[in-house]
Design an enzyme around this catalytic site. Structure first.
Site, mmCIF file in Angstrom:
data_model
loop_
_atom_site.group_PDB
_atom_site.id
_atom_site.type_symbol
_atom_site.label_atom_id
_atom_site.label_comp_id
_atom_site.label_asym_id
_atom_site.label_seq_id
_atom_site.Cartn_x
_atom_site.Cartn_y
_atom_site.Cartn_z
ATOM 1 N N ASN A 1 1.284 -8.055 18.045
ATOM 2 C CA ASN A 1 2.330 -8.867 18.672
ATOM 3 C C ASN A 1 2.167 -10.275 18.120
ATOM 4 O OD1 ASN A 1 3.974 -10.342 20.334
ATOM 5 N ND2 ASN A 1 3.040 -9.647 22.262
ATOM 6 N N ARG B 1 5.416 -5.299 17.891
ATOM 7 C CA ARG B 1 6.399 -5.716 18.885
ATOM 8 C C ARG B 1 7.394 -6.639 18.175
ATOM 9 N NH1 ARG B 1 6.239 -10.404 23.223
ATOM 10 N NH2 ARG B 1 8.059 -9.790 24.415
ATOM 11 N N HIS C 1 11.948 -7.872 27.351
ATOM 12 C CA HIS C 1 10.870 -7.222 28.122
ATOM 13 C C HIS C 1 11.174 -5.733 28.292
ATOM 14 C CE1 HIS C 1 9.951 -11.234 30.430
ATOM 15 N NE2 HIS C 1 9.184 -11.148 29.347
ATOM 16 N N ARG D 1 10.977 -21.987 31.470
ATOM 17 C CA ARG D 1 12.413 -21.827 31.181
ATOM 18 C C ARG D 1 13.240 -21.913 32.461
ATOM 19 N NH1 ARG D 1 11.708 -16.258 28.061
ATOM 20 N NH2 ARG D 1 9.595 -16.830 27.477
ATOM 21 N N GLU E 1 2.359 -3.055 27.744
ATOM 22 C CA GLU E 1 3.290 -2.982 26.620
ATOM 23 C C GLU E 1 2.599 -2.446 25.362
ATOM 24 O OE1 GLU E 1 4.232 -6.977 28.049
ATOM 25 O OE2 GLU E 1 6.191 -6.735 27.109
#
Ligand code: ADP
Length: 398
Positions: free
Chosen positions: A7, A92, A181, A242, A385
């Site tokens: 990732n 990813r 996600h 965010r 993940e």
């Protein structure tokens, strides 16, 4: 067979070597501050295997050098990748656009297409491409697979994925809700079905992935029907740094009244907003300490966060009509009992309750936090993940 999962971010690479069948992690680590000058501070590579930690200190010029050093650490820790039973490298990739919606074997054309999607994910896709190119150069014989964060939401219903703007403009620029996600929402909703002992196709779920980035999804019978993130990972819930949803008019106002340019607004909304923008910190552990010490800004940040989260839970309850399970996952969702309790407070009339003892129990595994016999199962399910990417990669290469 083992799979190396990579990732890569703009200045970091997280990786795991694992066995997709049983989920055993052989080794894992993180490369940080790639391309940055290194002074005092944490090591630039931390590699863990067999209960030991191996470190590298010193500047790392680029992703290629970072991965080369990681491969050295693998060898030093007794797991030389050249000798490993490595079936695939799984990457990813954040944005698959309209092009990619399944795990995809990486070729030169695929790398070019992922790079072309950088206009939709300028922070993420270029970093993903760099990671892919470095890994291909170091392991040319091993099949490499891209697993996309947007894939699980590719088939959102038109009504959910369409923005109400001029249709031609939207089509010309690939503007739709993509969602992110997805690997986590897919994995966690699959685990929920296992925990409930029911077929995934029979159940309706809400999954709340609350980490530094945060998103919610509504899933009907294993298929996502709505999600909070949009064209980019900026839409929806309040996040660590965010803003999530806001009136788009705020952007025009900032440009006209505050004289900001595109880059400044981008920076404001992605890095200086959310919990951090309101309270000064973005980690929920620190936020909790500030709230407990009576900090008013921290309290407001938390209330705004919970308010937004509840708004989406309500929306998805209505969208799904019947909900069998609501699940919390990721750093905040798995660890913060206060967030879980407040997110679902006062919803008994909808069959939704959180048992205080179950909610605060020290337990790291997938578990119920609703009371015995509750109409709606409320769960905490750790996301994974890396395992999902490893399994998808292994399945693709057979
Ligand atoms: P990312 O989006 O970076 O993958 P994670 O899912 O790892 O994020 O979540 C990271 C966040 O989880 C941290 O910023 C912190 O706010 C939160 N977190 C981690 N541990 C705890 C804890 N014990 N209690 C509350 N929040 C936590």
């Amino acid at each position: 067979m083992q799979v190396l999962v990579i990732n890569s971010g703009s200045s970091s690479i997280k990786y795991q070597l694992l066995e997709p069948d049983n989920g055993d992690v052989v080794a894992s680590g993180v490369v940080q501050r790639i391309g940055e000058p290194v002074g005092d501070g944490s090591p630039t590579i931390e590699h863990k295997s067999d209960g030991k930690t191996f470190e590298h200190d010193g500047p790392i010029a680029d992703h290629g050098e970072g991965l080369r050093l990681v491969f050295d650490l693998f060898a030093k820790s007794g797991h030389d990748l050249a000798a490993a039973d490595l079936g695939a490298v799984g990457h990813r990739v954040v944005h698959g656009g309209e092009v990619f919606y399944e795990p995809t074997l990486i070729t030169d054309d695929v790398v070019r297409a992922i790079a072309d999607l950088s206009t939709l994910a300028p922070l993420h896709n270029p970093a993903n491409v760099t990671g892919i190119e470095s890994a291909r150069a170091l392991l040319p014989e091993v099949p490499q697979v891209a697993v996309f964060d947007t894939a699980f939401f590719h088939h959102l219903p038109d009504a959910a994925k369409t923005y109400a703007i001029d249709a031609e403009t939207a089509a010309a620029h690939g503007i739709r809700k993509y969602g992110f996600h997805g690997t986590s929402h897919d994995y966690v909703s699959g685990r929920v079905a296992e925990v409930l002992g029911r077929d995934r196709s029979e159940i309706n779920q809400i999954v709340l992935h609350l980490g530094n980035g945060a998103s919610a999804s509504a899933i009907r019978g294993g298929r996502a029907v709505d999600t909070t993130m949009g064209l980019t990972p900026l839409e929806g819930l309040v996040m660590g740094t965010r803003s999530g949803d806001l009136d788009p008019g705020i952007i025009f106002h900032l440009i006209r009244a505050a004289g900001m340019d595109v880059q400044q607004v981008d920076d404001l909304l992605n890095r200086r907003s959310g919990i951090k923008g309101l309270s000064g910190v973005n980690d929920f552990r620190e936020l909790g300490r500030l709230i407990d010490s009576g900090d008013a800004a921290a309290k407001l940040a938390y209330e705004v966060y919970i308010h937004r989260l509840r708004r989406y839970i309500g929306a998805y309850l209505v969208e799904l009509g019947r909900v069998d399970a609501i699940t919390f996952t990721a750093g905040v969702g798995e660890n913060d009992a206060r967030v879980r309790a407040d997110a679902l407070a006062g919803l008994s009339r909808f069959g939704i309750d959180v048992d205080p003892d179950r909610n605060t129990a020290e337990n790291r595994s997938a578990r119920y936090i609703s009371p015995e016999g509750a109409e709606v199962a409320v769960l905490v399910v750790p996301t994974n993940e890396e395992l999902a990417i490893a399994r998808a990669s292994a399945a693709l290469v057979g």
